[in-house]
Enzyme design. Structure first.
Site, PDB file in Angstrom:
ATOM      1  N   HIS A   1       1.005  -1.056  -0.159  1.00 57.28           N
ATOM      2  CA  HIS A   1      -0.018  -0.135  -0.134  1.00 57.28           C
ATOM      3  C   HIS A   1       0.854   1.288   0.015  1.00 57.28           C
ATOM      4  O   HIS A   1       0.212   2.432  -0.241  1.00 57.28           O
ATOM      5  CB  HIS A   1      -0.769  -0.023   1.057  1.00 57.28           C
ATOM      6  CG  HIS A   1      -1.987  -0.966   1.249  1.00 57.28           C
ATOM      7  ND1 HIS A   1      -2.103  -1.921   2.109  1.00 57.28           N
ATOM      8  CD2 HIS A   1      -3.139  -1.143   0.261  1.00 57.28           C
ATOM      9  CE1 HIS A   1      -3.520  -2.756   1.755  1.00 57.28           C
ATOM     10  NE2 HIS A   1      -3.933  -2.221   0.519  1.00 57.28           N
TER      11      HIS A   1
ATOM     12  N   ASP B   1     -13.508  -6.762  -3.598  1.00 60.11           N
ATOM     13  CA  ASP B   1     -12.675  -6.742  -2.543  1.00 60.11           C
ATOM     14  C   ASP B   1     -13.451  -5.370  -1.686  1.00 60.11           C
ATOM     15  O   ASP B   1     -13.014  -4.552  -1.892  1.00 60.11           O
ATOM     16  CB  ASP B   1     -11.279  -6.845  -2.759  1.00 60.11           C
ATOM     17  CG  ASP B   1     -10.500  -6.768  -1.557  1.00 60.11           C
ATOM     18  OD1 ASP B   1     -10.726  -6.358  -0.268  1.00 60.11           O
ATOM     19  OD2 ASP B   1      -9.329  -7.629  -1.476  1.00 60.11           O
TER      20      ASP B   1
ATOM     21  N   GLU C   1     -15.535 -10.329  -0.775  1.00 59.53           N
ATOM     22  CA  GLU C   1     -14.331 -10.488  -0.011  1.00 59.53           C
ATOM     23  C   GLU C   1     -14.482  -9.475   1.037  1.00 59.53           C
ATOM     24  O   GLU C   1     -14.552  -8.533   1.029  1.00 59.53           O
ATOM     25  CB  GLU C   1     -13.179 -10.611  -0.877  1.00 59.53           C
ATOM     26  CG  GLU C   1     -11.887 -10.591   0.042  1.00 59.53           C
ATOM     27  CD  GLU C   1     -10.765 -10.720  -0.972  1.00 59.53           C
ATOM     28  OE1 GLU C   1     -10.828 -11.465  -2.055  1.00 59.53           O
ATOM     29  OE2 GLU C   1      -9.580 -10.256  -0.562  1.00 59.53           O
TER      30      GLU C   1
ATOM     31  N   GLU D   1      -7.773 -12.413   5.281  1.00 56.11           N
ATOM     32  CA  GLU D   1      -6.305 -11.904   5.021  1.00 56.11           C
ATOM     33  C   GLU D   1      -5.784 -11.010   6.321  1.00 56.11           C
ATOM     34  O   GLU D   1      -4.746 -10.899   6.585  1.00 56.11           O
ATOM     35  CB  GLU D   1      -6.206 -11.122   3.921  1.00 56.11           C
ATOM     36  CG  GLU D   1      -6.858  -9.620   4.062  1.00 56.11           C
ATOM     37  CD  GLU D   1      -6.901  -8.874   2.608  1.00 56.11           C
ATOM     38  OE1 GLU D   1      -7.491  -9.188   1.836  1.00 56.11           O
ATOM     39  OE2 GLU D   1      -6.385  -8.039   2.681  1.00 56.11           O
TER      40      GLU D   1
ATOM     41  N   ASP E   1      -2.765 -14.037   4.603  1.00 58.99           N
ATOM     42  CA  ASP E   1      -1.487 -13.685   3.939  1.00 58.99           C
ATOM     43  C   ASP E   1      -0.204 -14.333   4.860  1.00 58.99           C
ATOM     44  O   ASP E   1      -0.444 -14.385   5.958  1.00 58.99           O
ATOM     45  CB  ASP E   1      -1.387 -12.169   4.147  1.00 58.99           C
ATOM     46  CG  ASP E   1      -0.227 -11.466   3.600  1.00 58.99           C
ATOM     47  OD1 ASP E   1      -0.540 -10.575   2.722  1.00 58.99           O
ATOM     48  OD2 ASP E   1       0.892 -11.737   3.901  1.00 58.99           O
TER      49      ASP E   1
ATOM     50  N   HIS F   1      -3.805 -14.480   0.446  1.00 59.69           N
ATOM     51  CA  HIS F   1      -3.970 -13.117   0.263  1.00 59.69           C
ATOM     52  C   HIS F   1      -2.702 -12.778  -0.351  1.00 59.69           C
ATOM     53  O   HIS F   1      -1.429 -13.137   0.168  1.00 59.69           O
ATOM     54  CB  HIS F   1      -4.269 -12.308   1.200  1.00 59.69           C
ATOM     55  CG  HIS F   1      -3.896 -10.826   1.182  1.00 59.69           C
ATOM     56  ND1 HIS F   1      -3.020  -9.789   1.786  1.00 59.69           N
ATOM     57  CD2 HIS F   1      -4.489  -9.999   0.269  1.00 59.69           C
ATOM     58  CE1 HIS F   1      -2.905  -8.885   1.343  1.00 59.69           C
ATOM     59  NE2 HIS F   1      -3.900  -8.750   0.587  1.00 59.69           N
TER      60      HIS F   1
ATOM     61  N   GLU G   1      -3.580 -15.681  -5.845  1.00 63.32           N
ATOM     62  CA  GLU G   1      -3.981 -14.242  -6.363  1.00 63.32           C
ATOM     63  C   GLU G   1      -2.705 -13.674  -6.759  1.00 63.32           C
ATOM     64  O   GLU G   1      -1.572 -13.869  -6.333  1.00 63.32           O
ATOM     65  CB  GLU G   1      -4.432 -13.465  -5.034  1.00 63.32           C
ATOM     66  CG  GLU G   1      -4.494 -11.889  -5.250  1.00 63.32           C
ATOM     67  CD  GLU G   1      -4.840 -11.328  -3.881  1.00 63.32           C
ATOM     68  OE1 GLU G   1      -4.820 -11.502  -2.791  1.00 63.32           O
ATOM     69  OE2 GLU G   1      -5.424 -10.079  -4.190  1.00 63.32           O
TER      70      GLU G   1
HETATM   71  C1  LIG Z   1      -7.523  -4.315  -3.149  1.00 62.39           C
HETATM   72  C2  LIG Z   1      -7.575  -4.116  -1.673  1.00 62.39           C
HETATM   73  O1  LIG Z   1      -8.456  -3.105  -1.003  1.00 62.39           O
HETATM   74  C3  LIG Z   1      -6.429  -4.395  -0.968  1.00 62.39           C
HETATM   75  O2  LIG Z   1      -5.471  -3.205  -1.393  1.00 62.39           O
HETATM   76  C4  LIG Z   1      -5.607  -5.531  -1.292  1.00 62.39           C
HETATM   77  C5  LIG Z   1      -6.427  -6.914  -0.833  1.00 62.39           C
HETATM   78  O3  LIG Z   1      -7.233  -6.860   0.141  1.00 62.39           O
HETATM   79  C6  LIG Z   1      -6.292  -8.030  -1.667  1.00 62.39           C
HETATM   80  O4  LIG Z   1      -5.614  -8.210  -2.498  1.00 62.39           O
HETATM   81  O5  LIG Z   1      -7.187  -9.072  -1.436  1.00 62.39           O
HETATM   82 MG   LIG Z   2      -8.406  -8.827   0.261  1.00 65.00          MG
END
Ligand SMILES: C[C@H](O)[C@H](O)CC(=O)C(=O)O
Ligand SMILES: [Mg+2]
Length: 394
Positions: free
Chosen positions: A22, A214, A240, A268, A291, A318, A338
């Site tokens: 991020h 998401d 999600e 995640e 994750d 994740h 992913e």
């Molecule tokens: C896109 C989502 O808000 C976040 O930045 C990433 C994520 O939660 C995901 O890849 O799953």
């Molecule tokens: Mg996500």
């Protein structure tokens, strides 16, 4: 046979993308009006960086063995995690054989339990655990996926997360996960915009391409239910992380509320076998998404995955870059992976943890061959052009 013992533990921090994905520059899709739990405050709605999503930065853990072999890993955690690694966890590592990862994990977890259990401390433990597996692989001259039991298929297949599922389809991915842009604070107008964006993407990608939303913990049960129902005819495959990760009861209700066939996914921001046991026993999700840099590392993920498998649930990590690739290729209940599109407009494939790693494989035509992972450890090196900071030498 005893391996070379760990002699040095070093924890560094670094800013700018990488494991703290991020932490991007202005105008990146990942920070462009994405729905968050902080969006109820208008001042923090447009940008996630405005409320501090990137304050931590990347943590780099390096473990050097007596013979000079270095294993390393990256995760999110920055300075506070570096402190925990150097000042607390290093005592369980120095002088130890890296093959003792089970005992080391246990000691790291239970010695920090009084201030840990989830979040930052588990990120730090995950970073150490991944560095241990990397070191072990380098000492044994084996890729991590071999040590996890070997590949159960020849290649990894990916869906892409980003603002452009239409481009992801052209790039060969099996699906596209959009960031939800508007949350409950933006009312019915925001809900309509969310549905309209999905409709636009569906028109661009056709009927068979997976599309997911998401929601990054930003909704309440009522809004999530209404969104799911409104998106059903547009073929939304899954919704999600719709709710707070602490709201196990809400996830259980949401799973009952969504239209038949739509999947509920989360995890995640969950950690350890105990957190995931809760998600499983409360029937919170169809797909678990730990994750690997945040859930406790590979050592803990093996346990989470076994719990999920016994209940017939999928584990699709994740993000997690190479840590995910080496794991997913070894598990039948992780049939795809992913890929987070870190290109600012999500229109091209760049390594997920760029620019911090060298040798990080990327999907070609939405796939990575198992043979691309055939290097010792996780198969990547630190980019020597990136300057690291070591705030708390032990
Ligand atoms: C896109 C989502 O808000 C976040 O930045 C990433 C994520 O939660 C995901 O890849 O799953
Ligand atoms: Mg996500």
């Amino acid at each position: 046979m005893a391996l070379s013992k760990i002699k040095y533990v070093r924890a560094f921090t670094v800013r700018g993308g990488g494991a703290d994905y991020h932490d991007q520059g202005d105008g990146h899709w990942i920070d462009d009006h994405v729905a968050t739990p902080m969006a109820r405050y208008p001042d923090y709605r447009q940008s996630r960086q405005s409320f501090g999503i990137n304050v931590l930065g990347t943590l780099v853990v390096e473990l050097e063995a007596e013979d000079g072999t270095v294993g390393f890993a990256v995760t999110t955690g920055g300075e506070p995690a570096a402190y925990i690694v150097e000042k607390h966890l290093s005592r369980f590592l120095i002088g130890r054989d890296p093959a003792e990862y089970e005992k080391i994990w246990d000691q790291m977890y239970f010695s920090t339990q009084y201030y840990g259990r989830k979040g930052l401390v588990i990120n730090a433990i995950s970073g150490v655990d991944l560095a241990l597996w990397d070191l072990l692989g380098k000492l044994r001259d084996e890729p991590v996926y071999h040590m996890l039991g070997g590949a159960v298929r020849d290649e990894l297949q990916f869906y892409a997360t980003g603002a452009r599922p239409d481009v992801a389809k052209e790039l060969g991915f099996i699906g596209g996960k959009l960031p939800l842009r508007h949350g409950p604070a933006e009312g019915l107008e925001g809900l309509h915009k969310n549905v309209a964006l999905l409709a636009d993407m569906r028109a661009k990608v056709g009927d068979d391409f997976w599309l997911m939303y998401d929601c990054w913990m930003s909704l309440n049960l009522d809004y999530a239910t209404r969104l799911a129902i409104a998106c059903h005819d547009l073929g939304l495959k899954w919704i999600e992380e719709a709710l707070s990760p602490d709201d196990y009861w809400g996830y259980a209700d949401l799973r009952r509320n969504v239209p038949r066939g739509m999947l509920v996914t989360t995890g995640e921001h969950e950690a350890t076998r105990w957190g995931f046991r809760m998600l499983l026993e409360m029937e919170c999700a169809d797909i678990l998404q730990p994750d690997i840099g945040w859930c406790g590392g590979v050592t803990e993920l093996l346990k989470i995955s076994a719990l999920a498998d016994a209940r017939g649930k999928l584990v699709v990590p994740h993000g997690s870059s190479v840590y995910s690739y080496h794991f997913v290729i070894t598990r039948h209940n992780s049939p795809f992976a992913e890929f987070l599109m870190m290109h600012p407009e999500a229109t091209d494939v760049v390594p997920m943890f760029a620019p911090q790693l060298l040798g990080e494989p990327v999907p070609e035509n939405g796939r990575i061959r198992a043979s691309a992972l055939d290097k010792p450890g996780f198969g990547v090196e630190r980019n020597p052009d990136i300057t690291l900071h070591r705030p708390y030498p032990n």
